[in-house]
Motif scaffolding. Structure first.
Motif, mmCIF file in Angstrom:
data_model
loop_
_atom_site.group_PDB
_atom_site.id
_atom_site.type_symbol
_atom_site.label_atom_id
_atom_site.label_comp_id
_atom_site.label_asym_id
_atom_site.label_seq_id
_atom_site.Cartn_x
_atom_site.Cartn_y
_atom_site.Cartn_z
ATOM 1 N N ILE A 131 -18.781 -32.655 -0.425
ATOM 2 C CA ILE A 131 -20.239 -32.575 -0.528
ATOM 3 C C ILE A 131 -20.890 -33.595 0.399
ATOM 4 O O ILE A 131 -21.880 -33.310 1.081
ATOM 5 N N THR A 135 -23.361 -32.524 3.442
ATOM 6 C CA THR A 135 -24.762 -32.932 3.384
ATOM 7 C C THR A 135 -25.046 -34.168 4.246
ATOM 8 O O THR A 135 -26.154 -34.698 4.195
ATOM 9 N N THR A 191 -15.407 -25.106 -1.566
ATOM 10 C CA THR A 191 -16.124 -25.113 -0.293
ATOM 11 C C THR A 191 -16.424 -23.698 0.189
ATOM 12 O O THR A 191 -17.514 -23.417 0.698
ATOM 13 N N TRP A 194 -19.316 -22.419 -1.720
ATOM 14 C CA TRP A 194 -20.565 -23.022 -1.264
ATOM 15 C C TRP A 194 -21.011 -22.431 0.068
ATOM 16 O O TRP A 194 -22.211 -22.271 0.306
ATOM 17 N N GLU A 195 -20.045 -22.079 0.906
ATOM 18 C CA GLU A 195 -20.399 -21.449 2.179
ATOM 19 C C GLU A 195 -20.995 -20.062 1.952
ATOM 20 O O GLU A 195 -21.969 -19.666 2.612
ATOM 21 N N LEU A 197 -22.613 -19.122 -0.602
ATOM 22 C CA LEU A 197 -23.940 -19.314 -1.184
ATOM 23 C C LEU A 197 -24.943 -19.866 -0.176
ATOM 24 O O LEU A 197 -26.132 -19.982 -0.477
ATOM 25 N N TRP A 199 -24.875 -22.945 0.996
ATOM 26 C CA TRP A 199 -25.110 -24.376 0.796
ATOM 27 C C TRP A 199 -24.525 -25.210 1.936
ATOM 28 O O TRP A 199 -24.938 -26.341 2.173
ATOM 29 N N ILE A 200 -23.493 -24.668 2.599
ATOM 30 C CA ILE A 200 -22.860 -25.352 3.713
ATOM 31 C C ILE A 200 -22.926 -24.443 4.928
ATOM 32 O O ILE A 200 -22.641 -23.247 4.832
ATOM 33 N N THR A 201 -23.293 -25.014 6.052
ATOM 34 C CA THR A 201 -23.337 -24.244 7.300
ATOM 35 C C THR A 201 -22.504 -24.941 8.356
ATOM 36 O O THR A 201 -22.260 -26.153 8.278
#
Length: 322
Positions: A131, A135, A191, A194-195, A197, A199-201
Motif C-alpha cells: 500500500i 500510494t 494487489t 486492488w488493480e 478496482l 486503486w493501483i495504477t
C-alpha cells in the motif's frame, strides 16, 4: 543482575547450595525446604551477577537438575544491595558486555518459530508495504517496517551460527523460507484485486519516487543492513527494546518484498528483481552483523571477551567498580 530460581529434588539440594555458595558472583541465596509440589522438592533462589551467569548455569545443569527439577532465569531490573554490588565486582568482566547464552538461545528459539502468528504479522507488514508503494507513502512503509517480525529469525540464525546450533539454524531458515513466500503470495493476490478496482495504477507505482530507496541497491544498502544488524543484536543481548525499534525502521526487508510484488504485477520486472536483491542484501547483512557482534561478546571460558580485554587495557571500569 539475574534472578535464579531452581526447583531441586531434596537429595540434590545440598549439592546445589554448595555449588552456588562457591561462586563469588552469587548472592541473596535462599532455600525453602519441601515447598515445591510439581516436581516435588525444595525451592532454591539466588541473584547472580550477569557476567557469572554462564558458569553458574553450567554448574547447575551439571547436577542434572534440568531433568529432575527445573531452572528459571530472569533479569532483575533493580537491586539495592551491597552484597549484590560485591558479587558484581567479584565476577569477571563487565555486566553490560556479558551474554548469557542459555537465555539468548531460549529467546531466539521462541522468536524463530514458524507459526500462524509469525506468518500473519509478516503478511500484514507486506500488505502495508505494498500500500505504501502504491500510494507513494513513506509513512505507511515505515509502519510496515515496524510491524515486520523478521528480525527474530534473523537474530536466531546469527546465534545459531555462532553456537553451532544447526537445529536452531534450520528452524530460523524454515521460518523465513516459508513465511516470506506465503506473505508475498497473499500480497500478490491483494494487489491484483486492488488493480482491478483501480486503486493501483502503473503510473502511480512508476512515479512513486519517494520510495525509490526500497529497490535501489547500492553500497549503503549493505552498510545500513550491517549497522542495523549490529544494533539489533546489541539491543537483544542488552535488553534495549527502544534501540530494537530503531532497527526495525532502518532496514528495507519487508518493504522490498512488498515492492517486488507490486512491481511484478504491473510488469516492472527490473524493479521487482532489484527489490528482491535489496531484500537479500538486507537479510544477509543483518545475519552477518549479528554474528560479528556475538563473536566480539564474552564467550564461555572467556568471560571478559575481546571488548572486555580492550576496556581493561585502556583502563575503563564499570559503574559498580567505580
Amino acid at each position: 543482575m539475574l534472578h535464579l530460581r531452581v526447583i531441586s529434588p531434596t537429595e540434590q539440594t545440598d549439592a546445589l547450595v554448595r555449588v552456588l555458595e562457591q561462586d563469588a558472583g552469587v548472592t541473596h541465596l535462599t532455600v525453602a525446604r519441601g515447598i515445591a509440589l510439581e516436581p516435588p522438592g525444595d525451592l532454591v533462589q539466588a541473584d547472580v551477577a550477569r557476567e557469572a551467569g554462564n558458569k553458574v548455569l553450567a554448574d547447575v545443569k551439571a547436577l542434572g537438575i534440568v531433568h529432575t527439577g527445573g531452572i528459571t532465569l530472569e533479569p532483575v531490573t533493580a537491586v539495592l544491595s551491597d552484597a549484590a554490588d560485591r558479587a558484581v565486582r567479584a565476577a569477571p568482566g563487565d555486566p553490560s558486555d556479558a551474554v548469557v547464552w542459555e537465555q539468548l538461545l531460549k529467546e531466539t528459539h521462541e522468536e524463530s518459530s514458524l507459526n500462524a502468528t509469525f506468518v500473519a504479522f509478516l503478511t500484514i507488514a507486506c500488505l502495508l508495504a505494498s500500500i505504501g508503494v502504491a500510494t507513494n507513502s513513506p509513512v505507511t512503509i515505515v509502519g510496515a517496517m515496524v510491524v515486520g517480525p523478521e528480525f527474530g529469525p534473523l537474530a536466531a540464525l546469527s546465534v545459531a551460527l555462532v553456537r553451532r546450533n544447526w537445529r536452531l539454524a534450520r528452524r530460523s531458515i524454515l521460518a523465513l523460507a516459508v513465511a516470506f513466500p506465503v506473505a508475498m503470495v497473499i500480497t500478490l493476490g491483494a494487489t491484483l484485486v486492488w488493480e482491478q478496482l483501480g486503486w493501483i495504477t502503473t503510473e502511480g507505482v512508476i512515479d512513486a519516487h519517494d520510495v525509490d530507496f526500497i529497490y535501489e541497491v547500492g553500497p549503503f544498502s549493505l552498510v545500513v543492513a550491517l549497522l542495523a544488524g549490529a544494533a539489533g543484536m546489541l539491543s537483544l543481548v542488552t535488553a534495549k527494546s527502544a534501540a530494537l525499534i530503531g532497527v526495525f525502521i532502518s532496514v528495507t526487508t519487508v518493504p522490498a518484498a512488498g515492492y517486488a510484488v507490486v512491481a511484478a504485477t504491473i510488469g516492472q520486472w527490473h524493479r521487482a528483481f532489484e527489490s528482491t536483491g535489496q531484500l537479500a542484501v538486507n537479510l544477509v547483512g543483518i545475519v552477518v552483523a549479528g554474528v560479528i557482534v556475538l563473536e566480539l561478546r564474552p564467550r564461555a571460558g572467556d568471560t571478559a571477551g575481546p571488548l572486555g580485554r580492550f576496556k581493561r587495557a585502556i583502563g575503563m571500569r564499570s559503574a559498580v567498580e567505580r
